[in-house]
Design an enzyme around this catalytic site. Structure first.
Site, PDB file in Angstrom:
ATOM      1  N   LYS A  30       0.853  -1.184   0.000  1.00 37.07           N
ATOM      2  CA  LYS A  30       0.000   0.000   0.000  1.00 37.07           C
ATOM      3  C   LYS A  30       0.889   1.234   0.000  1.00 37.07           C
ATOM      4  O   LYS A  30       1.753   1.389   0.858  1.00 37.07           O
ATOM      5  CB  LYS A  30      -0.918   0.006   1.226  1.00 37.07           C
ATOM      6  N   ASP A  32       1.628   5.450  -0.048  1.00 34.69           N
ATOM      7  CA  ASP A  32       1.103   6.689   0.518  1.00 34.69           C
ATOM      8  C   ASP A  32       1.266   7.799  -0.502  1.00 34.69           C
ATOM      9  O   ASP A  32       2.236   8.553  -0.479  1.00 34.69           O
ATOM     10  CB  ASP A  32       1.846   7.027   1.813  1.00 34.69           C
ATOM     11  N   GLU A 177       3.516   1.913   4.436  1.00 37.55           N
ATOM     12  CA  GLU A 177       2.182   2.257   4.929  1.00 37.55           C
ATOM     13  C   GLU A 177       1.315   1.045   5.204  1.00 37.55           C
ATOM     14  O   GLU A 177       0.528   1.033   6.141  1.00 37.55           O
ATOM     15  CB  GLU A 177       1.463   3.174   3.936  1.00 37.55           C
TER      16      GLU A 177
END
Length: 328
Positions: A30, A32, A177
């Site tokens: 994931k 950011d 993240e």
């Protein structure tokens, strides 16, 4: 050809799939950054649209060379625009200086020279004359990787099938993240927050001192809408952000009473944060908050309130904060 406008598919917050289903899922880091759908018309041009549908092409001039990489083959690609720090990790703070400049091309170009962005491409939604939305994720992923989209400002990140627990642990180890879990048989659902994609954000919890609050609005009128929190470093209380979520209505009312009893005209933070309309309190309340990452200035990103810590003295809420006097 005219490419179809495709809103990005969204992930639902959740936890890792059950171990028995692990092999049915792919795992991606994931990032950011800023979500983007890239439209390559096949004529050498590229159009970048934000999650809202806004045209943000002019904000990122360094991504212009992405337009001709597939030659005359039109494509719609899903990805995330990142600004990388000195360690190669995505920094939303750096990216903020690049966002919102679609109507200021000259300024965007100057900032691109100082802080270039990088777009990671993780899905292909349309290719040539064909829509790929109805294909399962694993087939779309094969088509994407076959395109070889790796260049100076773009890349195709690796996805891991299975081994979700190890993948999540790796993101935590490297300070990333979090993780996005994608079911291998999932079709692409434009604009839908789907359970076929699950996002897991790595969160950290720490103790903070409440030094002020901001009035709530709407249904929260008369109650604190957010509290300003800090941590001690270098002998002073430094503001590390505002927290506006994590309370029930009853807990927020109880907090209002505690804050009223500690009211003061003197700001306890050094330096004084830019917080218009803030009410200051004596720095006696200690609470525990959860957050994702810290900015370079030491601010908490996406903080949420967990609980009061009456068992702790304010001075115990210390953290490694910047040594300079940059206002936070």
């Amino acid at each position: 050809m005219t490419l179809p406008l495709i809103p990005p598919m969204l992930a639902t917050p959740g936890a890792l799939p059950p171990a028995a289903q692990d092999a049915r899922w792919a795992y991606e880091t994931k990032q950011d950054g800023q979500r983007v759908v890239a439209y390559l018309a096949g004529d050498g041009s590229v159009l970048l649209r934000a999650r809202s549908g806004e045209d943000i092409t002019a904000a990122y001039p360094e991504l212009g060379p992405l337009g001709p990489v597939l030659g005359a083959t039109p494509a719609v690609l899903d990805g995330e625009i990142l600004a990388l720090d000195a360690e190669g990790r995505a920094s939303f703070q750096l990216l903020q200086g690049r966002m919102g400049l679609a109507h200021s091309p000259a300024l965007a170009a100057r900032r691109a020279a100082r802080v270039p962005v990088h777009v990671v491409l993780f899905d292909v939604l349309h290719l040539g004359t064909d829509s790929l939305l109805a294909l399962p994720y694993v087939r779309r992923r094969e088509r994407l990787e076959a395109l070889g989209l790796d260049g100076p400002y773009w890349s195709t990140p690796r996805a891991i099938v299975g081994h979700g627990a190890k993948a999540l642990a790796a993101t935590r180890e490297h300070g990333l993240e979090g993780l996005v879990c994608k079911r291998l048989d999932s079709v692409y659902e434009p604009g839908v927050r789907s359970r076929a994609w699950i996002k897991i954000r790595n969160m950290v919890s720490e103790d903070v001192v409440v030094g002020g609050w901001l009035p709530g609005r709407g249904r929260l009128t008369g109650l604190p809408g957010a509290v300003l929190v800090g941590q001690y470093g270098g002998g002073r209380l430094r503001c590390v952000g505002s927290v506006g979520t994590g309370w029930s209505e009853a807990e927020r009312s109880e907090l209002a009473g505690l804050l009223a009893a500690l009211a003061t005209d003197v700001c306890p933070f050094d330096p004084v944060p830019a917080a218009r309309g803030a009410h200051w309190v004596l720095p006696r309340l200690v609470g525990e908050v959860r957050y994702s990452v810290r900015t370079r200035a030491g601010m908490l990103r996406q903080p949420s309130w967990l609980r009061l810590r009456p068992d702790l003295a304010p001075e115990e809420s210390a953290a490694r904060l910047p040594d300079d006097d940059t206002p936070v």
